[in-house]
Design a protein around this motif. Sequence first.
Motif, mmCIF file in Angstrom:
data_model
loop_
_atom_site.group_PDB
_atom_site.id
_atom_site.type_symbol
_atom_site.label_atom_id
_atom_site.label_comp_id
_atom_site.label_asym_id
_atom_site.label_seq_id
_atom_site.Cartn_x
_atom_site.Cartn_y
_atom_site.Cartn_z
ATOM 1 N N MET A 226 70.327 71.872 -28.601
ATOM 2 C CA MET A 226 70.785 70.816 -27.700
ATOM 3 C C MET A 226 71.061 71.355 -26.297
ATOM 4 O O MET A 226 70.826 70.666 -25.299
ATOM 5 N N ALA A 227 71.559 72.605 -26.198
ATOM 6 C CA ALA A 227 71.803 73.193 -24.880
ATOM 7 C C ALA A 227 70.497 73.336 -24.110
ATOM 8 O O ALA A 227 70.424 73.024 -22.912
ATOM 9 N N ILE A 229 67.664 71.610 -24.579
ATOM 10 C CA ILE A 229 67.155 70.275 -24.240
ATOM 11 C C ILE A 229 67.906 69.715 -23.038
ATOM 12 O O ILE A 229 67.302 69.169 -22.104
ATOM 13 N N TYR A 230 69.238 69.851 -23.042
ATOM 14 C CA TYR A 230 70.051 69.327 -21.943
ATOM 15 C C TYR A 230 69.705 70.019 -20.626
ATOM 16 O O TYR A 230 69.576 69.370 -19.582
ATOM 17 N N LEU A 233 66.312 68.777 -19.308
ATOM 18 C CA LEU A 233 66.461 67.452 -18.688
ATOM 19 C C LEU A 233 67.075 67.582 -17.293
ATOM 20 O O LEU A 233 66.625 66.925 -16.335
ATOM 21 N N VAL A 323 75.721 75.272 -18.537
ATOM 22 C CA VAL A 323 75.727 73.865 -18.959
ATOM 23 C C VAL A 323 76.529 72.984 -17.999
ATOM 24 O O VAL A 323 76.037 71.960 -17.519
ATOM 25 N N THR A 327 75.370 69.912 -15.122
ATOM 26 C CA THR A 327 75.953 68.569 -14.989
ATOM 27 C C THR A 327 76.365 68.305 -13.551
ATOM 28 O O THR A 327 76.045 67.262 -12.974
ATOM 29 N N GLN A 352 75.035 59.487 -17.091
ATOM 30 C CA GLN A 352 73.989 58.570 -17.523
ATOM 31 C C GLN A 352 73.348 57.876 -16.324
ATOM 32 O O GLN A 352 72.125 57.715 -16.268
ATOM 33 N N LEU A 367 69.239 59.320 -23.300
ATOM 34 C CA LEU A 367 69.102 60.774 -23.362
ATOM 35 C C LEU A 367 70.454 61.467 -23.279
ATOM 36 O O LEU A 367 70.742 62.394 -24.047
ATOM 37 N N VAL A 368 71.297 61.017 -22.349
ATOM 38 C CA VAL A 368 72.626 61.608 -22.213
ATOM 39 C C VAL A 368 73.473 61.302 -23.444
ATOM 40 O O VAL A 368 74.218 62.163 -23.929
ATOM 41 N N CYS A 371 72.450 63.742 -26.214
ATOM 42 C CA CYS A 371 72.961 65.095 -25.950
ATOM 43 C C CYS A 371 74.470 65.153 -26.169
ATOM 44 O O CYS A 371 74.977 66.068 -26.831
ATOM 45 N N PHE A 375 76.637 67.459 -28.798
ATOM 46 C CA PHE A 375 77.625 68.382 -28.248
ATOM 47 C C PHE A 375 79.019 68.074 -28.789
ATOM 48 O O PHE A 375 79.737 68.955 -29.264
#
Length: 470
Positions: A226-227, A229-230, A233, A323, A327, A352, A367-368, A371, A375
Amino acid sequence: MDAIQNFLLGIVSKINMYLSDYILIFLLVGVGLFYTIRTRFVQIRCFGEGMKQVFGGIFSKKNGAKGGLSSFQALATAVAAQVGTGNIVGACGAILIGGPGAIFWMWVIAFFGMATIYAEATLAQNTKVVGENGAVLGGPVYYIKKAFKGTFGKILAAFFAIATILALGFMGTMVQSNSIAGAINNAVPAIPTFAVGIVLAIICGFIFIGGIKRIASVAEKVVPAMAVIYIILAIIVLGVNIKAVPATFGMIFKYAFVPHAVLGGGIGFALKTAISQGAKRGLFSNEAGMGSTPHAHAQAEVEIPHQQGVAAMIGVFVDTFIVLTMTALVVITTLYKDGVPVVDVTKNNMMQVAMGTVFGTTAGSLLVAICLMFFAFTTIISWNFFGKQNVEYMFGKKNAKAATIIYSVIAIAFIFLGTVFQSDLVWELTDFFNYLMVLPNALALFVLSRIVVDATKEGKARKKANKNNK
């Protein structure tokens, strides 16, 4: 119900304001600066060693007789706790309240926090206990008692244990489930938040029963995936807005020192707001100094405590400098101009909306939401384990089984309640109990610095010996 929640919100937020604006900042920065100096910048000197310790044994499965984990599994469990709503919703809240400059102060907290978490993990290894059944028991309660002998040490350890059970086992899970339900509801309004709460409670209950091995197994698979993928993105969004990235960094550094330009009020008030938001959300994000992740690091099977200490530093680095920074860059690049947001957003939907500027409103929200769901989900199961360790400590070996069952049932109920409570109240309650955890943990860290320094020297000697033997 709303009136009661609003009443509680007013009281708790007032207490939190004093704790975060004064006590918390001095403790977090103080402990981090203290250990940075005492270990001669271990977060810089041993960064490469930490990366090797974590990723060099990524396929190691040391989970046999002693019931422990490999360094990577222990770190994955710790990072599962660290990487959650704090990296998305928490970072967005810090930016909204403290301006873009709050991110700079989160970086500062994280830099010193790498030295703090080195000390926490080292002490957790140094004081852990292996039970008759092979289960590893470790965490701040054990090194707090080592720091303070007699009745005072027992009282302080019990205070920490109770605060941890409430902060992580109950209140903290509410923040995570609240954020999951809110994100899913924003993306798919037809799905009510209480329905998310029911499903989440059932899944978490199944994993809680499996203990640390099942938690580690889930964490080491879900967290890295997931990290990545995030981050991918976020890189796509930044790639589309690449021309705005230099200005984004400019806003972060500029408004870290002149926040009154965007927050209003005097320079003193604005600077205090930016720094306190950085400290508050930095603590919730990377958890260095809070005393949560040492429960995971105690589980690692390593030759010397120093090895898990340097591995623990990588968790803070990944959490904050990768991470959380992604953001911040995405949000500020897409939604901010001259330090202020150009659209009406809240901390819950900010990321989002930012993702939606590139992927479209519906796809960005979804998507958000996905994730954030993974998380926050891994954070819930890791925090549950940390709380369970303290339940076992409080109730002793004889009553541990019954106590942990009751604890898990209550925790599941709180997971559901988090999906139907007000977001602001949930966050303030979690912050309050997080701060209570910091107090005894930080005191013990100051007292036990000699053990940590000796562990650092032992690590240096081991590294030198290995080099000479090659």
